[in-house]
Each structure stands twice: as C-alpha cells, then as structure tokens.
Design an enzyme around this catalytic site. Sequence first.
Site, PDB file in Angstrom:
ATOM      1  N   GLY A  14      -4.145 -20.938 -25.069  1.00  0.00           N
ATOM      2  CA  GLY A  14      -3.090 -20.093 -25.627  1.00  0.00           C
ATOM      3  C   GLY A  14      -3.318 -18.624 -25.295  1.00  0.00           C
ATOM      4  N   LYS A  35      -3.839 -19.759 -37.081  1.00  0.00           N
ATOM      5  CA  LYS A  35      -4.577 -19.897 -38.353  1.00  0.00           C
ATOM      6  C   LYS A  35      -5.965 -19.258 -38.285  1.00  0.00           C
ATOM      7  CE  LYS A  35      -5.995 -23.690 -41.426  1.00  0.00           C
ATOM      8  NZ  LYS A  35      -6.000 -25.166 -41.578  1.00  0.00           N
ATOM      9  N   THR A 126      -1.638 -33.462 -23.913  1.00  0.00           N
ATOM     10  CA  THR A 126      -2.860 -33.720 -23.158  1.00  0.00           C
ATOM     11  C   THR A 126      -2.795 -35.057 -22.417  1.00  0.00           C
ATOM     12  OG1 THR A 126      -5.200 -34.281 -23.470  1.00  0.00           O
ATOM     13  CG2 THR A 126      -3.795 -34.558 -25.372  1.00  0.00           C
ATOM     14  N   ASP A 127      -3.583 -35.159 -21.355  1.00  0.00           N
ATOM     15  CA  ASP A 127      -3.727 -36.433 -20.626  1.00  0.00           C
ATOM     16  C   ASP A 127      -4.300 -37.534 -21.517  1.00  0.00           C
ATOM     17  OD1 ASP A 127      -6.343 -35.442 -20.817  1.00  0.00           O
ATOM     18  OD2 ASP A 127      -6.766 -35.539 -18.667  1.00  0.00           O
ATOM     19  N   GLU A 128      -4.962 -37.127 -22.619  1.00  0.00           N
ATOM     20  CA  GLU A 128      -5.656 -38.142 -23.431  1.00  0.00           C
ATOM     21  C   GLU A 128      -4.694 -39.065 -24.166  1.00  0.00           C
ATOM     22  OE1 GLU A 128      -9.218 -36.984 -25.352  1.00  0.00           O
ATOM     23  OE2 GLU A 128      -9.480 -35.209 -24.101  1.00  0.00           O
ATOM     24  N   TYR A 150      -8.580 -37.626 -31.998  1.00  0.00           N
ATOM     25  CA  TYR A 150      -7.910 -36.473 -31.370  1.00  0.00           C
ATOM     26  C   TYR A 150      -6.739 -36.945 -30.508  1.00  0.00           C
ATOM     27  CZ  TYR A 150      -6.942 -33.044 -27.695  1.00  0.00           C
ATOM     28  OH  TYR A 150      -6.306 -32.218 -26.795  1.00  0.00           O
ATOM     29  N   LYS A 154      -2.676 -36.356 -31.067  1.00  0.00           N
ATOM     30  CA  LYS A 154      -1.813 -35.676 -30.086  1.00  0.00           C
ATOM     31  C   LYS A 154      -0.655 -36.605 -29.678  1.00  0.00           C
ATOM     32  CE  LYS A 154      -2.235 -32.195 -28.281  1.00  0.00           C
ATOM     33  NZ  LYS A 154      -1.767 -30.813 -28.644  1.00  0.00           N
ATOM     34  N   PRO A 205     -26.696 -31.458 -22.565  1.00  0.00           N
ATOM     35  CA  PRO A 205     -26.603 -32.844 -23.057  1.00  0.00           C
ATOM     36  C   PRO A 205     -25.495 -33.620 -22.365  1.00  0.00           C
ATOM     37  CG  PRO A 205     -25.595 -31.336 -24.643  1.00  0.00           C
ATOM     38  CD  PRO A 205     -26.064 -30.490 -23.490  1.00  0.00           C
TER      39      PRO A 205
HETATM   40  P1  NAD Z   1      -8.575 -24.377 -28.878  1.00  0.00           P
HETATM   41  O1  NAD Z   1      -9.260 -25.287 -29.850  1.00  0.00           O
HETATM   42  O2  NAD Z   1      -9.372 -23.432 -28.051  1.00  0.00           O
HETATM   43  O3  NAD Z   1      -7.478 -23.508 -29.667  1.00  0.00           O
HETATM   44  C1  NAD Z   1      -6.670 -24.041 -30.681  1.00  0.00           C
HETATM   45  C2  NAD Z   1      -6.029 -22.864 -31.412  1.00  0.00           C
HETATM   46  O4  NAD Z   1      -5.154 -23.386 -32.425  1.00  0.00           O
HETATM   47  C3  NAD Z   1      -7.027 -21.953 -32.138  1.00  0.00           C
HETATM   48  O5  NAD Z   1      -6.695 -20.615 -31.917  1.00  0.00           O
HETATM   49  C4  NAD Z   1      -6.851 -22.322 -33.600  1.00  0.00           C
HETATM   50  O6  NAD Z   1      -7.157 -21.254 -34.493  1.00  0.00           O
HETATM   51  C5  NAD Z   1      -5.376 -22.677 -33.633  1.00  0.00           C
HETATM   52  N1  NAD Z   1      -5.028 -23.563 -34.744  1.00  0.00           N
HETATM   53  C6  NAD Z   1      -5.657 -24.717 -35.121  1.00  0.00           C
HETATM   54  N2  NAD Z   1      -5.034 -25.239 -36.192  1.00  0.00           N
HETATM   55  C7  NAD Z   1      -3.971 -24.418 -36.480  1.00  0.00           C
HETATM   56  C8  NAD Z   1      -2.961 -24.458 -37.454  1.00  0.00           C
HETATM   57  N3  NAD Z   1      -2.893 -25.444 -38.368  1.00  0.00           N
HETATM   58  N4  NAD Z   1      -2.037 -23.467 -37.461  1.00  0.00           N
HETATM   59  C9  NAD Z   1      -2.080 -22.460 -36.542  1.00  0.00           C
HETATM   60  N5  NAD Z   1      -3.040 -22.371 -35.605  1.00  0.00           N
HETATM   61  C10 NAD Z   1      -3.978 -23.355 -35.573  1.00  0.00           C
HETATM   62  O7  NAD Z   1      -7.691 -25.342 -27.974  1.00  0.00           O
HETATM   63  P2  NAD Z   1      -7.318 -25.238 -26.432  1.00  0.00           P
HETATM   64  O8  NAD Z   1      -8.387 -25.883 -25.642  1.00  0.00           O
HETATM   65  O9  NAD Z   1      -6.862 -23.877 -26.122  1.00  0.00           O
HETATM   66  O10 NAD Z   1      -6.071 -26.235 -26.393  1.00  0.00           O
HETATM   67  C11 NAD Z   1      -4.762 -25.742 -26.666  1.00  0.00           C
HETATM   68  C12 NAD Z   1      -3.783 -26.893 -26.625  1.00  0.00           C
HETATM   69  O11 NAD Z   1      -3.844 -27.497 -25.330  1.00  0.00           O
HETATM   70  C13 NAD Z   1      -4.090 -28.000 -27.620  1.00  0.00           C
HETATM   71  O12 NAD Z   1      -2.873 -28.464 -28.139  1.00  0.00           O
HETATM   72  C14 NAD Z   1      -4.766 -29.077 -26.796  1.00  0.00           C
HETATM   73  O13 NAD Z   1      -4.503 -30.355 -27.332  1.00  0.00           O
HETATM   74  C15 NAD Z   1      -4.081 -28.887 -25.460  1.00  0.00           C
HETATM   75  N6  NAD Z   1      -4.870 -29.264 -24.278  1.00  0.00           N
HETATM   76  C16 NAD Z   1      -6.132 -28.782 -24.104  1.00  0.00           C
HETATM   77  C17 NAD Z   1      -6.840 -29.131 -22.954  1.00  0.00           C
HETATM   78  C18 NAD Z   1      -8.238 -28.604 -22.696  1.00  0.00           C
HETATM   79  O14 NAD Z   1      -8.901 -29.078 -21.770  1.00  0.00           O
HETATM   80  N7  NAD Z   1      -8.726 -27.632 -23.448  1.00  0.00           N
HETATM   81  C19 NAD Z   1      -6.264 -29.969 -22.006  1.00  0.00           C
HETATM   82  C20 NAD Z   1      -4.962 -30.434 -22.217  1.00  0.00           C
HETATM   83  C21 NAD Z   1      -4.274 -30.069 -23.365  1.00  0.00           C
HETATM   84  P1  TYD Z   2     -14.971 -32.249 -23.345  1.00  0.00           P
HETATM   85  O1  TYD Z   2     -15.123 -30.915 -22.737  1.00  0.00           O
HETATM   86  O2  TYD Z   2     -15.358 -32.439 -24.783  1.00  0.00           O
HETATM   87  O3  TYD Z   2     -13.471 -32.718 -23.084  1.00  0.00           O
HETATM   88  P2  TYD Z   2     -12.774 -34.169 -23.290  1.00  0.00           P
HETATM   89  O4  TYD Z   2     -13.588 -35.004 -24.195  1.00  0.00           O
HETATM   90  O5  TYD Z   2     -11.477 -33.759 -23.907  1.00  0.00           O
HETATM   91  O6  TYD Z   2     -12.616 -34.756 -21.918  1.00  0.00           O
HETATM   92  O7  TYD Z   2     -15.812 -33.273 -22.503  1.00  0.00           O
HETATM   93  C1  TYD Z   2     -15.601 -33.426 -21.120  1.00  0.00           C
HETATM   94  C2  TYD Z   2     -16.469 -34.572 -20.653  1.00  0.00           C
HETATM   95  O8  TYD Z   2     -17.839 -34.208 -20.798  1.00  0.00           O
HETATM   96  C3  TYD Z   2     -16.275 -35.838 -21.488  1.00  0.00           C
HETATM   97  O9  TYD Z   2     -16.383 -36.981 -20.633  1.00  0.00           O
HETATM   98  C4  TYD Z   2     -17.439 -35.800 -22.455  1.00  0.00           C
HETATM   99  C5  TYD Z   2     -18.531 -35.110 -21.664  1.00  0.00           C
HETATM  100  N1  TYD Z   2     -19.478 -34.298 -22.451  1.00  0.00           N
HETATM  101  C6  TYD Z   2     -20.845 -34.463 -22.252  1.00  0.00           C
HETATM  102  O10 TYD Z   2     -21.295 -35.279 -21.436  1.00  0.00           O
HETATM  103  N2  TYD Z   2     -21.691 -33.689 -22.995  1.00  0.00           N
HETATM  104  C7  TYD Z   2     -21.238 -32.786 -23.900  1.00  0.00           C
HETATM  105  O11 TYD Z   2     -22.059 -32.113 -24.571  1.00  0.00           O
HETATM  106  C8  TYD Z   2     -19.828 -32.620 -24.087  1.00  0.00           C
HETATM  107  C9  TYD Z   2     -19.289 -31.650 -25.090  1.00  0.00           C
HETATM  108  C10 TYD Z   2     -18.985 -33.417 -23.337  1.00  0.00           C
END
Ligand code: NAD
Ligand code: TYD
Length: 335
Positions: A14, A35, A126-128, A150, A154, A205
């Site tokens: 974001g 939040k 998300t892809d998940e 999670y 989603k 790890p």
């Molecule tokens: P993040 O955990 O870094 O950030 C989440 C943000 O949401 C934080 O700023 C948190 O304070 C805010 N938040 C949480 N609960 C809230 C609530 N109830 N009201 C208002 N704000 C709230 O997450 P990110 O990695 O930046 O991911 C952002 C979005 O992208 C998520 O929806 C996640 O599912 C999606 N996404 C993430 C990835 C990734 O690899 N990080 C990949 C695909 C999709």
């Molecule tokens: P993560 O960054 O938590 O993303 P996601 O679970 O959404 O894919 O993890 C990426 C990959 O790395 C996932 O296969 C889990 C693995 N992983 C580790 O092996 N060690 C770690 O400490 C963490 C946080 C993740």
Amino acid sequence: MQNLLVTGGAGFIGANFVHYMLATYPDLRVVVFDKLTYAGRTENLAPVAQHPNFAFVQGDICNLAQVQAAVAQDQIDTIVNFAAESHVDRSILDPDAFVQTDVYGVYVLCEVTRTLGLQRLHHVSTDEVYGPIPTGKFREDDRFLPTSPYAASKASGELIALSYFRTYGIPLTITRGVNTYGPYQYPEKAIPLFITNALDDLPLPVYGDGQQVRDRLYVSDHARAIDVVLRRGVLGEAYNVAADMEQTNLTVAQMIVAALGKPQSLIQFVKDRPAHDVRYALDASKLHALGWQPQVDFATGFAQTVQWYREQEAWWRPIKSGDYLAYYRQQYVER
Ligand code: NAD
Ligand code: TYD
C-alpha cells in the site's frame, strides 16, 4: 478518479502504491486509511508525508461509521483496498484477526461503495486463493482451494466482493498478485527476514527442505499493475499479477547470504510450516492484454532490495527489537 482512499496504505505494498500514485498523477488526492496494526507504519509514508495532495486517517475497515466518515470528509470516489492481515504464519497461530479484517472488513468496504455510490472499489487479493499448483499456472476462472486461514480469509473476502458486484452492481475490480518483495516489507516475510537476519549473522530459517516455489514480483510492478486495472480493467473482473520469476525458497536464501558475503552455513533448515503450499503460479495473460508487463527482473529487484535493507537499518532495527521479538520467539524458538 480524483480522490482516492487507500485502505491499508501504511503497509508494504500500500505504501509503495501511494508513493507511485502521487509521483505519477499530480492532480490526484490520496488519503491513506489505516488501523496501524503491527504491520502498518507511518514511517512507510514519510516520503509523501509533506505532499500537498496527501492525508492520513487512522481507522479500521471493520468499522462502517469510520469508513463512511473518511469517504464523506474527503469526497472519496475510489477505494483501493490493501488492508489485511497478511502473514500466513500468523494466521496459523491466531486466525481471528484474519477473519475480521480480510472478510468482514471487505464486506464493510463493499457496503460503503454501494450505499455512497462510489465510482470504484479495487480489492487487492492474492495468488493464495487458488491454493497450490505443482505444475502449470492458474487462470482467473480456476476454482478457489485455499489452504491456510490467511488464504481462506482472502478467498472469502473476494467472494463477498463478487457477490456485491453480481447482486448490487458495485463497480468492483480485483487483482490477485504473487509473492511481492521490495522496500518497506515487514521483516516477518521470507525475503526481508532473511536479509536482516543475515546482516546480523543470525540463522536464516528455511522451512522444511526449502524446495517450495514462489513467483516473486517487485513491488513497483505490483503497484503499476493495480493502476492499470484501475484505469483499464473491466468491472466485475479479477486479474492475475505474475512476474514469471519462479525460485525455490532455498535458492533465495542462498542468493541472500552470497550477496551479503556471509557463509552458507547461516542457512538453517527448520520445522516445516503446517500444510505448506508447494508452489504458486499464475497466468497473467489477461493483465498483459491490458498493456501491463513486469519491468523489474528478479536480479535487479533483488539487488535493489538487498541494498535498501542494508541502508535502512533505522527502519527495520526498531521493528526487530520491539513486539516483533515475542512473535519471533513463538514462531522460531518454541516450535
Ligand atoms: P502488510 O501486512 O504489510 O500491510 C497491511 C496493512 O493493512 C497495514 O498497514 C495494516 O496496518 C493495515 N490493516 C490491517 N488491518 C486493518 C484494518 N482492520 N483496518 C485498516 N487497516 C488495516 O501487507 P502487504 O504485504 O502490504 O499486503 C497488502 C495487500 O496485498 C493484502 O491485502 C495482501 O493480502 C495482498 N497481497 C500481498 C502480497 C505479498 O506478497 N505481500 C501478495 C499478494 C497480495
Ligand atoms: P512468506 O514470505 O511468508 O510468504 P507466503 O507464505 O505468503 O508465500 O513465505 C515465502 C516462502 O518462504 C514460503 O514458502 C514460506 C517460506 N518461508 C521460510 O522458509 N522461512 C521463513 O522464515 C518464512 C517467513 C517463510
């Protein structure tokens, strides 16, 4: 789109999206509504804090009155929703907040979009939601089979949002991104955790045998993909966002220790995550047809990310010495 509300804009993707939008569109007003959970950090917005078109509101997407007030106050016409609990491991320890924010919170945003007649709700997913795929790639119309709390929360949020499109015709678009990495990512996720641990000569790890595969998308490419869908996406449609840069977790860990000149012996194989998804992969041709392609290859994005964490100790050290420690002990030492 003139007045944009970015929910969850103080988090990793974001905040990067907000930086990108303010830099790209001089007339756009951007209000971040967040939040400020452990993952939401006002420091992530420091580069735009003084921008005349930027404002910040602390609030919870599960609170209808708070979201309505923010929309009314700033004459918001578009919401982009990043707000979520986003870490799989935390969802396994305690799913409660995931069901709240990732499901009920999305319902609240749909309800605000419907009742206040907004021009667009873009939901970041998300892809998940598809679950693992040992070979091949998921397309947007493939079925949802999420594994972790999670991923299931989603998927549920998306289903609520799609029901609002079908039933009430809200102007909805959705993106489903693969694993994203880059500056400002909270150091519980694999890449920033591994980099910051390696910088401190702490073990990296790696879960199980480290052979799980993830596609890795640089965060600016993810931000641009959302912008493209905001401008050219078809209402009611979801778009996969993929980089086609698949790597095993072990390869990434090895690259990180090598890049930082640390011994490979820092890599430690630890107990696997329960129900660990073996591979995610998405077909993004539907988004390519809108004119989006990733611009940052993994070698470049990886080098930039390592450099950013090297230079930004002032950003991550306070995180790793605060509440984070309790989580870290629970996750890695006591299991
Ligand atoms: P993040 O955990 O870094 O950030 C989440 C943000 O949401 C934080 O700023 C948190 O304070 C805010 N938040 C949480 N609960 C809230 C609530 N109830 N009201 C208002 N704000 C709230 O997450 P990110 O990695 O930046 O991911 C952002 C979005 O992208 C998520 O929806 C996640 O599912 C999606 N996404 C993430 C990835 C990734 O690899 N990080 C990949 C695909 C999709
Ligand atoms: P993560 O960054 O938590 O993303 P996601 O679970 O959404 O894919 O993890 C990426 C990959 O790395 C996932 O296969 C889990 C693995 N992983 C580790 O092996 N060690 C770690 O400490 C963490 C946080 C993740």
